[in-house]
Design a protein around this motif. Structure first.
Motif, mmCIF file in Angstrom:
data_model
loop_
_atom_site.group_PDB
_atom_site.id
_atom_site.type_symbol
_atom_site.label_atom_id
_atom_site.label_comp_id
_atom_site.label_asym_id
_atom_site.label_seq_id
_atom_site.Cartn_x
_atom_site.Cartn_y
_atom_site.Cartn_z
ATOM 1 N N THR A 110 0.836 -1.196 0.000
ATOM 2 C CA THR A 110 0.000 0.000 0.000
ATOM 3 C C THR A 110 0.869 1.243 0.000
ATOM 4 N N THR A 118 -3.631 1.186 -2.943
ATOM 5 C CA THR A 118 -2.752 0.073 -3.272
ATOM 6 C C THR A 118 -1.529 0.559 -4.038
ATOM 7 N N LEU A 122 -3.068 -5.764 -6.905
ATOM 8 C CA LEU A 122 -4.391 -6.209 -6.493
ATOM 9 C C LEU A 122 -4.298 -7.642 -5.989
ATOM 10 N N ILE A 136 -1.034 -3.970 -11.906
ATOM 11 C CA ILE A 136 -1.759 -3.285 -12.971
ATOM 12 C C ILE A 136 -0.793 -2.840 -14.069
ATOM 13 N N LEU A 193 -11.047 -9.758 -8.827
ATOM 14 C CA LEU A 193 -10.219 -8.600 -9.169
ATOM 15 C C LEU A 193 -9.929 -8.583 -10.665
ATOM 16 N N TYR A 195 -8.705 -5.690 -14.205
ATOM 17 C CA TYR A 195 -8.535 -4.362 -14.789
ATOM 18 C C TYR A 195 -8.437 -4.496 -16.305
ATOM 19 N N ASN A 216 -12.018 -0.721 -14.213
ATOM 20 C CA ASN A 216 -12.075 -1.739 -13.167
ATOM 21 C C ASN A 216 -13.042 -2.817 -13.636
ATOM 22 N N LYS A 220 -14.468 -5.588 -7.006
ATOM 23 C CA LYS A 220 -14.031 -4.832 -5.844
ATOM 24 C C LYS A 220 -13.411 -3.509 -6.290
ATOM 25 N N PHE A 222 -10.841 -0.285 -6.228
ATOM 26 C CA PHE A 222 -9.434 -0.103 -5.894
ATOM 27 C C PHE A 222 -9.030 1.336 -6.213
ATOM 28 N N THR A 224 -5.213 3.584 -6.797
ATOM 29 C CA THR A 224 -3.784 3.421 -7.000
ATOM 30 C C THR A 224 -3.181 4.687 -7.569
#
Length: 449
Positions: A110, A118, A122, A136, A193, A195, A216, A220, A222, A224
């Protein structure tokens, strides 16, 4: 005689073409974008039909962001010769030019800040060693597979240590409306999860745009950070006098005439004091500039973090880079002013070594499931040659540029044009006029022109 001249001209053209083909050989899959003013090389995130290898297959930077070898007139920026040579495609740091990363460039899963931000990963914290997680822009990696992971009991994510891939990332090319644009798509998922990234690079005149669309695709939310590293040098000159940055930020409430910035790397032992190698100044309006005063030696690293919590700082995330060769690059991200929710400015850092001067404005992205955000790097390239010659493309006919592979098409076109013009002139002067001098009536007097 005419046939002999024709063969001579054709031979000259073939020599130019042969030289251009050999000079343009490149072992890594790439597409070179051209405009009448400049060129830029985009290294593809997959193997092309020639089966050339990929320039970057590391676990840190976004694979679709390898854009460099920018040639403007006879000047080059964002080259490869000054950064992490010899090149190792699998090493995390071995990016080029506009290489970008989802994350904050530090260890740990994190990043500092409000909420759950994050570090570009992920599912890292819920995964066990040997299980996959997502980075990602990179793909699915194996937790605990990096060399630094084996010696660190904290179980932290190591942003700059090479992880093994759980599976090979997939990128696909999208149709482009013009030859000076390339666009591709990448997506990855793991359980709840996921992307999706679409990236489009376009070159028009002296403007390059890099548009990123991030979605996304999981179930969930996220958040970043994201930043472009900007591995910047000019004509392979080491970073030193002649280099500079005008930062698109202003500090208020600062009593001293010098801007405030943190240098955490000094306390951690891996960085030296930026003030030893650069003059960082603040104008009356609070705007900040940095000019290098001393060449950075091998092994020295510098990092300054602006946006200090004790100051009131305004920024639009822009900057202007200056190289000793006179070429300047101005970058701005229009969406920072036009979009109300995404993206935001997260940090504004400057990193420097002998082989790069890197302004790093960081964006912060928040995405709920099925949400999409977009941002565009708008880069404008300028040079004093514009004022001297009226148009920068005139400078590419200087002798030094005939060796530059980025202008192979221009050199070939110029060679054909020159040979054609020479042949036409010779023909009209010595052959065409002799034909015109013959009288239509046999034995009539002829006026020789």
């Amino acid at each position: 005689m005419a046939m002999a001249i024709y063969h001579l001209a054709a031979g000259i053209v073939l020599l130019f073409v042969a030289h251009n083909v050999s000079a343009a050989s490149e072992p890594y899959a790439n597409v070179t974008l051209h405009s009448p003013l400049m060129s830029a090389r985009v290294f593809l995130p997959y193997k092309d039909e020639s089966e050339d290898s990929q320039y970057y297959v590391g676990s840190r930077f976004e694979h679709g962001s390898m854009i460099g070898d920018v040639v403007y007139g006879h000047k080059t920026v964002y080259g490869r010769e000054m950064w992490r040579t010899p090149h190792d495609a699998s090493w995390p740091e071995s990016g080029v030019g506009l290489a970008s990363e989802f994350g904050c460039g530090d260890d740990g899963p994190t990043c500092a800040g409000k909420g759950d931000i994050t570090n570009g990963v992920l599912g890292y914290e819920s995964a066990k060693n040997g299980e996959p997680f997502l980075k990602i822009g990179v793909g699915a990696l194996i937790k605990g597979s990096c060399p630094d992971c084996l010696t660190d009991p904290t179980d932290d994510y190591k942003f700059n240590s090479p992880y093994k891939f759980y599976r090979q990332p997939k990128w696909s090319t999208l149709p482009s409306p013009s030859p000076n644009e390339v666009s591709y798509l990448h997506e990855e998922s793991l359980g709840d999860l996921g992307y999706r990234i679409q990236k489009t690079i376009r070159l028009e005149g002296n403007i390059m745009t890099v548009r990123t669309i991030l979605s996304n695709s999981g179930k969930k939310q996220f958040s970043t950070p994201w930043y472009s590293h900007h591995f910047f040098t000019g004509d392979n000159d080491p970073v030193g006098p002649g280099y500079g940055i005008d930062l698109g930020l202003s500090e208020y409430g600062v009593r001293a005439s010098a801007p405030l910035f943190d240098q955490p790397g000094i306390g951690l032992g891996w960085a030296e004091d930026l003030n030893t190698y650069a003059n960082v100044t603040m104008a009356r309006d609070g705007s900040i500039s940095m000019r290098m005063s001393k060449t950075i030696p091998e092994g020295v690293r510098l990092k300054a973090e602006f946006l200090d919590e004790q100051t009131i700082t305004l920024t639009d995330g822009s900057f202007t880079l200056h190289a000793p060769n006179g070429l300047s690059v101005e970058e701005r991200i229009p969406e920072l002013q036009s979009q109300s929710r995404n993206p935001f400015i997260y940090k504004y850092n400057v990193y420097a070594e002998r082989g790069t001067l890197s302004p790093e404005p960081m964006l912060l992205l928040y995405l709920q499931p099925a949400e999409t955000t977009v941002w565009t790097q708008h880069l404008k390239f300028t040079s004093p040659v514009d004022a001297r010659f009226g148009a920068p493309f005139l400078s590419m006919y200087l002798p030094s540029d005939w060796r530059n592979p980025s202008f192979m098409y221009w050199r070939s076109a110029l060679a054909v044009a020159l040979c054609s013009a020479a042949f036409a002139g010779f023909y009209s002067m010595f052959i065409g006029r002799r034909v015109d001098a013959y009288a239509p009536i046999p034995d009539a007097a002829v006026d020789v022109v």
